[in-house]
Design a protein around this motif. Structure first.
Motif, PDB file in Angstrom:
ATOM      1  N   HIS A  31       7.809 -56.697  31.002  1.00  0.00           N
ATOM      2  CA  HIS A  31       8.540 -57.887  30.581  1.00  0.00           C
ATOM      3  C   HIS A  31       9.088 -57.770  29.160  1.00  0.00           C
ATOM      4  O   HIS A  31       9.747 -58.688  28.684  1.00  0.00           O
ATOM      5  CB  HIS A  31       7.630 -59.112  30.670  1.00  0.00           C
ATOM      6  CG  HIS A  31       6.436 -59.032  29.760  1.00  0.00           C
ATOM      7  ND1 HIS A  31       5.248 -58.479  30.169  1.00  0.00           N
ATOM      8  CD2 HIS A  31       6.252 -59.410  28.477  1.00  0.00           C
ATOM      9  CE1 HIS A  31       4.380 -58.532  29.170  1.00  0.00           C
ATOM     10  NE2 HIS A  31       4.965 -59.100  28.138  1.00  0.00           N
ATOM     11  N   PRO A  43       8.247 -65.136  45.851  1.00  0.00           N
ATOM     12  CA  PRO A  43       9.195 -65.043  44.732  1.00  0.00           C
ATOM     13  C   PRO A  43       9.684 -66.391  44.220  1.00  0.00           C
ATOM     14  O   PRO A  43      10.242 -66.460  43.127  1.00  0.00           O
ATOM     15  CB  PRO A  43      10.345 -64.213  45.312  1.00  0.00           C
ATOM     16  CG  PRO A  43      10.236 -64.370  46.795  1.00  0.00           C
ATOM     17  CD  PRO A  43       8.773 -64.516  47.077  1.00  0.00           C
ATOM     18  N   VAL A  64       1.830 -64.272  42.423  1.00  0.00           N
ATOM     19  CA  VAL A  64       3.297 -64.252  42.400  1.00  0.00           C
ATOM     20  C   VAL A  64       3.832 -63.609  43.673  1.00  0.00           C
ATOM     21  O   VAL A  64       4.926 -63.059  43.694  1.00  0.00           O
ATOM     22  CB  VAL A  64       3.819 -63.499  41.153  1.00  0.00           C
ATOM     23  CG1 VAL A  64       3.500 -64.262  39.893  1.00  0.00           C
ATOM     24  CG2 VAL A  64       3.237 -62.089  41.076  1.00  0.00           C
ATOM     25  N   ASP A 106       6.869 -61.607  33.570  1.00  0.00           N
ATOM     26  CA  ASP A 106       7.904 -61.133  34.491  1.00  0.00           C
ATOM     27  C   ASP A 106       8.606 -62.309  35.160  1.00  0.00           C
ATOM     28  O   ASP A 106       9.812 -62.281  35.398  1.00  0.00           O
ATOM     29  CB  ASP A 106       7.291 -60.225  35.560  1.00  0.00           C
ATOM     30  CG  ASP A 106       6.864 -58.883  34.991  1.00  0.00           C
ATOM     31  OD1 ASP A 106       7.289 -58.571  33.859  1.00  0.00           O
ATOM     32  OD2 ASP A 106       6.096 -58.165  35.657  1.00  0.00           O
ATOM     33  N   ARG A 107       7.829 -63.357  35.485  1.00  0.00           N
ATOM     34  CA  ARG A 107       8.391 -64.521  36.175  1.00  0.00           C
ATOM     35  C   ARG A 107       9.030 -65.500  35.194  1.00  0.00           C
ATOM     36  O   ARG A 107      10.043 -66.129  35.516  1.00  0.00           O
ATOM     37  CB  ARG A 107       7.272 -65.203  36.967  1.00  0.00           C
ATOM     38  CG  ARG A 107       7.707 -66.277  37.935  1.00  0.00           C
ATOM     39  CD  ARG A 107       8.674 -65.775  38.993  1.00  0.00           C
ATOM     40  NE  ARG A 107       8.136 -64.773  39.855  1.00  0.00           N
ATOM     41  CZ  ARG A 107       7.463 -64.996  40.978  1.00  0.00           C
ATOM     42  NH1 ARG A 107       7.215 -66.227  41.346  1.00  0.00           N
ATOM     43  NH2 ARG A 107       7.054 -63.998  41.725  1.00  0.00           N
ATOM     44  N   ASP A 109      10.202 -73.308  42.478  1.00  0.00           N
ATOM     45  CA  ASP A 109      11.648 -73.285  42.225  1.00  0.00           C
ATOM     46  C   ASP A 109      12.405 -74.237  43.145  1.00  0.00           C
ATOM     47  O   ASP A 109      13.483 -74.712  42.800  1.00  0.00           O
ATOM     48  CB  ASP A 109      12.188 -71.860  42.414  1.00  0.00           C
ATOM     49  CG  ASP A 109      11.671 -70.911  41.348  1.00  0.00           C
ATOM     50  OD1 ASP A 109      11.191 -71.404  40.313  1.00  0.00           O
ATOM     51  OD2 ASP A 109      11.727 -69.680  41.549  1.00  0.00           O
ATOM     52  N   THR A 141       4.953 -69.707  41.817  1.00  0.00           N
ATOM     53  CA  THR A 141       3.953 -69.014  41.006  1.00  0.00           C
ATOM     54  C   THR A 141       2.734 -69.915  40.908  1.00  0.00           C
ATOM     55  O   THR A 141       2.856 -71.090  40.548  1.00  0.00           O
ATOM     56  CB  THR A 141       4.493 -68.719  39.599  1.00  0.00           C
ATOM     57  OG1 THR A 141       5.693 -67.958  39.705  1.00  0.00           O
ATOM     58  CG2 THR A 141       3.466 -67.946  38.792  1.00  0.00           C
ATOM     59  N   LYS A 162      15.218 -59.963  32.852  1.00  0.00           N
ATOM     60  CA  LYS A 162      14.040 -60.787  32.611  1.00  0.00           C
ATOM     61  C   LYS A 162      13.194 -60.263  31.450  1.00  0.00           C
ATOM     62  O   LYS A 162      12.156 -60.822  31.146  1.00  0.00           O
ATOM     63  CB  LYS A 162      13.188 -60.862  33.870  1.00  0.00           C
ATOM     64  CG  LYS A 162      13.803 -61.731  34.955  1.00  0.00           C
ATOM     65  CD  LYS A 162      12.815 -62.046  36.044  1.00  0.00           C
ATOM     66  CE  LYS A 162      13.388 -63.054  37.038  1.00  0.00           C
ATOM     67  NZ  LYS A 162      12.404 -63.420  38.079  1.00  0.00           N
TER      68      LYS A 162
END
Length: 628
Positions: free
Chosen positions: A7, A324, A321, A301-302, A341, A327, A209
């Protein structure tokens, strides 16, 4: 090059001074960085670095309206040297900035322009040189050298530069002591933060990201050891000798150690994303520093823009995770933080926790999602069982999760706190084996899930554990009745009992009708089989329908009947029974009269019993469709 986590984007900003007292010349510095051949007009000395490799571009940036000579590198730096009279003069400042690998070449110009904008606004001239050497991992290591003039342009001056230093430029890079502006090093710290912000802005624009962080490892609470600096000349010397000096040996060892740790972390990630058990790093006998890197890395990363403190990192127990778009994070105190999301929310549930609240705030700030605190609304248990304090073992969690998936639930996550089951919207439950906690609205689906759990795992009974909304208790009792589950120590109000009586009566009536339909369908199948000549089907038919086939229909009519659809037969099955009953009555009358048409032949020689009267016309004539 420093070894990075997935990340992270490289944030390398180094500031230096070109100073005569140290034997430095701004003309020589410009020639080396631009791979050019330049002559210093003040001393007549020439520096030729035109054969230097890995310099891919160089150019001069100047304030609007600057004279043409400013863009001539040799004239520019010769005039800079002429403008300085002191033997210890500072002739230029320099910034060396790494360009992240995720930043495409097409964005480099805009990136450099953003970095240099405050200096141009302050009246400085910038000499830019792009270098692209190979890093230790043989990948690209692009970076930019920016030489900055320390005096503003002055067309009235013989050298073209002002007689005094440019205070605005000094303020951008100098602090402490007589310079003011805070403690020593504060200005450079602010400059590194500014460059990191620019890097992250350009990384977001390209969809990367990765994110840059200008803070030191120590300031981040990161246990990694920073690498000693390795200049291009040292690297070149080591390559020529093909042997390490002390510093290059230390750097090589640090890089190899970090490479092995990164490979281990990647392996653990793959294991976590494919495992059926808890999605976390495998437990070790000793707690190694990079376990925190692993879990924080999953979140980074997310959520690359989330600011996650070391305290949050230490509190992480599980980071899931695998989906996708979602989380899920479980903290060591049992609190959950979930980002979705689809709904655009960060859900916070379980025990109240400062670390969980801080994590939710960090994710919310990174994503722009709102925070939703989901409270526990009800609990149920297997009768006679008290709530245990120990965590759920991995094997038990896997077993519980498999059962929920067999019941048709797909949003299932194993954890040491129990199995989390998503029920749509804000409703979810946590199954710890002998107890189930409901969080969020007590939906009909959550009550059906609880009743099915009791029917399968708790011997068909459950008890309320703690307070329940009265309306939810009544709905749970009704659901338990539907699934044959006993709700211990609960007596429904008369209105609820009456509602169940009405519902169960309606269900019974519906079941009776369904049984009748199934029976009619089966009779129709037997009738079609008997018409086709199947003896077994003929024997299974009720007497009236058997008489209809054998006594009323001729061969052609039977062939026509076979061609009909089952639905057509079901529709007229009652009429067939009526015709068959008439045929049975006629046969009985014939037997009583001693002249059975089917078995005994004519009563008197030379005479024959006529066929059935045709006033009750056969339903099937010589055609394949049902007559009106």
């Amino acid at each position: 090059m420093t070894s990075l986590l997935d990340h992270e984007a490289l944030c390398h900003v180094r500031a230096s001074i070109i100073q005569r007292s140290r034997g430095k010349s701004s003309v020589a510095a410009a020639a080396y960085r631009a791979a050019a051949r330049l002559t210093d007009a003040r001393t007549g000395q020439t520096w030729d670095y035109s054969r230097k490799r890995q310099v891919t571009d160089s150019y001069v940036m100047a304030p609007a309206g600057s004279a043409a000579w400013v863009y001539d590198r040799e004239q520019l730096w010769s005039r800079v040297e002429l403008a300085e009279k002191r033997r210890d003069a500072q002739t230029a400042r320099e910034l060396q900035i790494a360009i992240p690998r995720d930043l495409p070449r097409s964005a480099w110009g805009a990136f450099i322009g953003d970095v240099g904008a405050p200096y141009l606004a302050a009246g400085a001239v910038l000499d830019v040189a792009l270098h692209e050497p190979r890093a230790a991992d043989r990948g690209e290591q692009p970076h930019v050298h920016i030489l900055i003039t320390v005096r503003a342009l002055d067309p009235a001056s013989p050298t073209g530069f002002a007689s005094t230093r440019n205070a605005a430029v000094s303020a951008l890079l100098t602090s402490g002591g007589s310079h003011g502006g805070g403690a020593r090093g504060d200005a450079l710290k602010r400059e590194r933060e500014r460059v990191a912000t620019i890097i992250n802005t350009h990384l977001r624009a390209t969809g990367s990201k990765r994110r840059a962080d200008s803070r030191s490892y120590e300031a981040r609470g990161d246990p990694r050891t920073p690498e000693p600096p390795m200049g291009e000349q040292r690297v070149a010397a080591v390559r020529r000798r093909r042997t390490h000096d002390r510093r290059s040996a230390v750097v090589t060892g640090l890089r190899e150690t970090r490479r092995i740790e990164n490979e281990l972390i990647e392996t653990e990630k793959i294991m976590a994303l494919s495992a059926r058990g808890f999605p976390r790093a495998p437990a070790r006998k000793t707690r190694e520093p990079h376990q925190q890197d692993y879990k924080l890395g999953l979140l980074k990363d997310r959520f690359p823009d989330a600011v996650l403190s070391p305290t949050i990192g230490e509190s992480l127990y599980l980071v899931d995770v695998r989906d996708p778009r979602r989380t899920r994070t479980l903290l060591r105190d049992g609190a959950w933080v979930e980002s979705d999301d689809e709904s655009g929310t960060v859900s916070l549930w379980g025990p109240r926790s400062q670390n969980a609240a801080a994590l939710a705030e960090a994710i919310s700030a990174s994503t722009g999602y709102g925070i939703d605190r989901v409270e526990r609304t009800a609990s149920a248990a297997k009768p006679g069982k008290t709530r245990r304090k120990s965590v759920v073992s991995e094997d038990e969690a896997i077993s519980l999760a498999d059962k929920w998936r067999r019941r048709g639930f797909s949003d299932v996550t194993e954890s040491p706190a129990g199995v989390r089951v998503g029920l749509g919207g804000r409703s979810r439950l946590l199954d710890s084996g002998d107890h189930v906690d409901l969080h969020g609205p007590v939906s009909d689906e959550s009550l059906r899930a609880l009743a099915s759990k009791a029917a399968e795992d708790w011997s068909g009974s459950l008890t309320l554990d703690g307070p329940w909304p009265a309306e939810a208790q009544a709905r749970l009792w009704l659901e338990c009745q539907r699934q044959g589950v006993t709700l211990a120590d609960y007596t429904p109000p008369p209105a609820v009992a009456a509602a169940w009586a009405a519902e169960s009566g309606s269900v019974a009536d519906t079941a009776t009708k369904l049984r009748a339909v199934r029976s009619e369908t089966a009779e129709a199948d037997l009738l079609l089989g008997a018409a086709a000549g199947d003896v077994a089907s003929l024997k299974k038919l009720e007497p009236a329908l058997r008489a209809f086939v054998t006594g009323h229909l001729d061969d052609d009519q039977r062939r026509d009947l076979v061609k009909a659809d089952r639905e057509e037969i079901v529709a007229v099955l009652g009429e067939f029974r009526s015709i068959g009953a008439t045929e049975l009555a006629r046969q009985k009358a014939d037997r009583l009269a001693g002249r059975s048409w089917l078995t005994e032949g004519p009563a008197k020689p030379g005479t024959a019993t006529p066929p059935p009267a045709q006033d009750a016309a056969p339903v099937f004539g010589r055609r394949s469709t049902i007559a009106d």
